[in-house]
Design a protein around this motif. Structure first.
Motif, PDB file in Angstrom:
ATOM      1  N   ASP A  16     -21.810  18.687   2.985  1.00 32.33           N
ATOM      2  CA  ASP A  16     -21.666  17.881   1.704  1.00 32.33           C
ATOM      3  C   ASP A  16     -23.727  18.140   1.032  1.00 32.33           C
ATOM      4  O   ASP A  16     -24.227  18.719   2.088  1.00 32.33           O
ATOM      5  CB  ASP A  16     -22.221  16.333   2.293  1.00 32.33           C
ATOM      6  CG  ASP A  16     -21.432  15.568   0.262  1.00 32.33           C
ATOM      7  OD1 ASP A  16     -21.998  15.903  -0.110  1.00 32.33           O
ATOM      8  OD2 ASP A  16     -21.665  14.093   0.451  1.00 32.33           O
ATOM      9  N   THR A  20     -23.575   5.308   5.356  1.00 29.94           N
ATOM     10  CA  THR A  20     -22.493   6.733   5.237  1.00 29.94           C
ATOM     11  C   THR A  20     -21.648   6.324   5.940  1.00 29.94           C
ATOM     12  O   THR A  20     -20.585   6.928   5.878  1.00 29.94           O
ATOM     13  CB  THR A  20     -23.180   7.248   5.845  1.00 29.94           C
ATOM     14  OG1 THR A  20     -24.623   8.603   5.956  1.00 29.94           O
ATOM     15  CG2 THR A  20     -22.586   8.778   7.058  1.00 29.94           C
ATOM     16  N   ASP A  60     -16.043   7.081  -3.969  1.00 30.58           N
ATOM     17  CA  ASP A  60     -17.146   6.496  -2.884  1.00 30.58           C
ATOM     18  C   ASP A  60     -17.732   5.403  -3.089  1.00 30.58           C
ATOM     19  O   ASP A  60     -18.159   5.479  -1.400  1.00 30.58           O
ATOM     20  CB  ASP A  60     -17.799   7.427  -2.627  1.00 30.58           C
ATOM     21  CG  ASP A  60     -19.080   8.516  -3.110  1.00 30.58           C
ATOM     22  OD1 ASP A  60     -19.334   7.324  -3.865  1.00 30.58           O
ATOM     23  OD2 ASP A  60     -20.057   8.087  -2.201  1.00 30.58           O
ATOM     24  N   LYS A  96     -18.238   8.059   2.862  1.00 31.04           N
ATOM     25  CA  LYS A  96     -18.695   9.458   2.742  1.00 31.04           C
ATOM     26  C   LYS A  96     -18.191  10.433   4.140  1.00 31.04           C
ATOM     27  O   LYS A  96     -17.816   9.772   4.900  1.00 31.04           O
ATOM     28  CB  LYS A  96     -20.500   8.856   2.466  1.00 31.04           C
ATOM     29  CG  LYS A  96     -20.930   8.313   1.868  1.00 31.04           C
ATOM     30  CD  LYS A  96     -23.093   8.570   1.836  1.00 31.04           C
ATOM     31  CE  LYS A  96     -23.297   8.193   0.528  1.00 31.04           C
ATOM     32  NZ  LYS A  96     -24.653   8.247   0.217  1.00 31.04           N
ATOM     33  N   ASP A 155     -17.871  13.824  -2.614  1.00 35.29           N
ATOM     34  CA  ASP A 155     -17.289  12.538  -2.429  1.00 35.29           C
ATOM     35  C   ASP A 155     -16.940  12.107  -4.173  1.00 35.29           C
ATOM     36  O   ASP A 155     -16.879  11.361  -4.300  1.00 35.29           O
ATOM     37  CB  ASP A 155     -18.473  12.137  -1.359  1.00 35.29           C
ATOM     38  CG  ASP A 155     -19.167  12.008  -2.171  1.00 35.29           C
ATOM     39  OD1 ASP A 155     -19.406  11.761  -2.951  1.00 35.29           O
ATOM     40  OD2 ASP A 155     -20.355  11.243  -1.490  1.00 35.29           O
ATOM     41  N   GLU A 200     -25.836  15.958   4.924  1.00 32.14           N
ATOM     42  CA  GLU A 200     -26.260  15.356   4.278  1.00 32.14           C
ATOM     43  C   GLU A 200     -27.355  15.191   3.472  1.00 32.14           C
ATOM     44  O   GLU A 200     -28.204  15.330   5.105  1.00 32.14           O
ATOM     45  CB  GLU A 200     -25.475  14.010   3.930  1.00 32.14           C
ATOM     46  CG  GLU A 200     -26.057  13.305   4.897  1.00 32.14           C
ATOM     47  CD  GLU A 200     -24.787  11.716   4.595  1.00 32.14           C
ATOM     48  OE1 GLU A 200     -24.133  11.760   4.008  1.00 32.14           O
ATOM     49  OE2 GLU A 200     -25.597  11.087   5.531  1.00 32.14           O
TER      50      GLU A 200
END
Length: 373
Positions: free
Chosen positions: A8, A299, A193, A303, A43, A292
């Motif tokens: 991400d 998380t 998300d 995610k 996301d 991330e």
């Protein structure tokens, strides 16, 4: 060795695409013969358009639209390689980055530009939509978006209300007859998300209003306004409880506005993983690298890194997580990730960490691969 690299974004320092390229470079520095496939992940927030266009091909469409503060901004959306699907990232139209910090007041913000971009895509012949929610500056429940698409909201005197959040408490009547007719042919999928409802202590205003500049008093005003607005919309649609749908509170209630149009709420991480067909590639991979900016208990709530690690586990693939910041209570995360690493290599301020993040990420990834080698 076969690697899938699917990070991400590291907010403020690297996009997901940039992070993926850095990890790939680090792997190949130590294992030149490795097979490395990079898939940027998002996301529903910033980077969603880039991630989907990278995986599925297509193009960006530049579009002038109304920004969160009511001024015109240079926005964009994506058209995927199938030439039928529009990808709209609300953060690129009404995102927090488009509202200077000294002007942030969610009572004065609007999602009108999101509606304008949907309308633009409809008139180009697109009928499938993926709309990413995240990073918004708004708290208008999708009022501005719906007005831009032709809905009419009036106050007690029968006058149209302005398309901003401060109008929510004034809404008395809802007329959806003027919605653009092409919307009836559209398939709307929401990449989201979060699972917050529209109103209440876990709703859009209470949970996300402060980060958009709302004071405690404004949070209460916004929540009351959203409740009034939602009641009017639900009565018009004959859909009581729509505001309690998980995700209705996403992006300052834009999720609710889209649900009122018949949109389907989906996991943003899953949507993008499916578009990239990552699971099929994981079945043939040895290792998965995810990453991330910050890893904590959030998380685990769908995610991108969590979702991809879950897919990898299904296929017996080990997952390495590289993060800008790791929670000091990682026990629950070990059930998903085989190995977790903070890329920071010593004491530093947040500003220093953001500035050095690309170099820190490269060396963290390279050291992990050196250990395997």
């Amino acid at each position: 060795m076969r690697f899938i690299v699917a990070p991400d974004s590291f907010k403020g320092s690297m996009t997901s695409k940039e992070a993926g390229s850095i990890i790939r470079e680090a792997i190949l520095q130590e294992m030149p013969d490795a097979a490395v496939r990079v898939f940027p992940v998002a996301d529903g927030g910033e980077g969603t358009v880039d991630a989907l266009l990278y995986s599925g091909g297509g193009e960006k469409v530049e579009q002038t639209a109304t920004g969160p503060l009511g001024r015109e901004v240079q926005a964009y959306y994506g058209i995927m390689g199938d030439r039928q699907t529009a990808v709209i990232e609300m953060a690129a139209i009404a995102g927090l980055a488009l509202a200077p910090e000294n002007e942030r007041n969610p009572l004065n913000t609007t999602t009108a530009g999101v509606g304008q971009c949907i309308l633009h895509a409809l008139e180009r012949g697109l009928r499938k939509f993926i709309i990413g929610l995240g990073g918004s500056a708004t708290n208008d429940g999708g009022l501005g978006m719906l007005q831009a698409l032709g809905a009419r909201f009036t106050d007690a005197s029968g006058q149209p209300v302005p398309p901003v959040a401060s109008s929510l408490a004034q809404v008395r009547s809802v007329d959806l007859a003027g919605l653009h007719p092409l919307l009836k042919q559209a398939e709307l999928r929401i990449a989201c998300d979060v699972d917050n409802p529209l109103c209440g202590p876990h709703g859009a205003s209470a949970m996300f209003g402060p980060q958009k500049g709302a004071t405690p008093a404004q949070v209460e005003e916004l929540d009351r306004g959203l409740a009034n607005y939602a009641q009017a919309v639900e009565e018009r649609l004959k859909q009581p409880g729509l505001c309690d749908t998980p995700g209705a509170g996403a992006a300052g209630g834009l999720g609710f506005g889209l649900l009122a149009l018949g949109a389907r709420m989906e996991s943003g991480a899953r949507l993008i993983a499916e578009a990239a067909q990552i699971e099929a590639l994981l079945a043939e991979a040895d290792w998965l690298f995810v990453g991330e900016g910050r890893t904590d208990e959030q998380t685990l709530h769908g995610k991108g890194p969590f979702y991809l690690a879950s897919l990898a586990k299904r296929h017996g693939v080990k997952t390495v997580l590289l993060s800008g910041s790791l929670t000091d209570r990682p026990d629950d995360l070990y059930s998903v990730f085989d190995s977790m690493h903070s890329i920071a290599n010593g004491p530093m301020t947040l500003e220093q960490a953001i500035a050095a993040a690309p170099n820190l990420l490269y060396h963290a990834a390279r050291n992990i691969v050196r250990l395997w080698k």
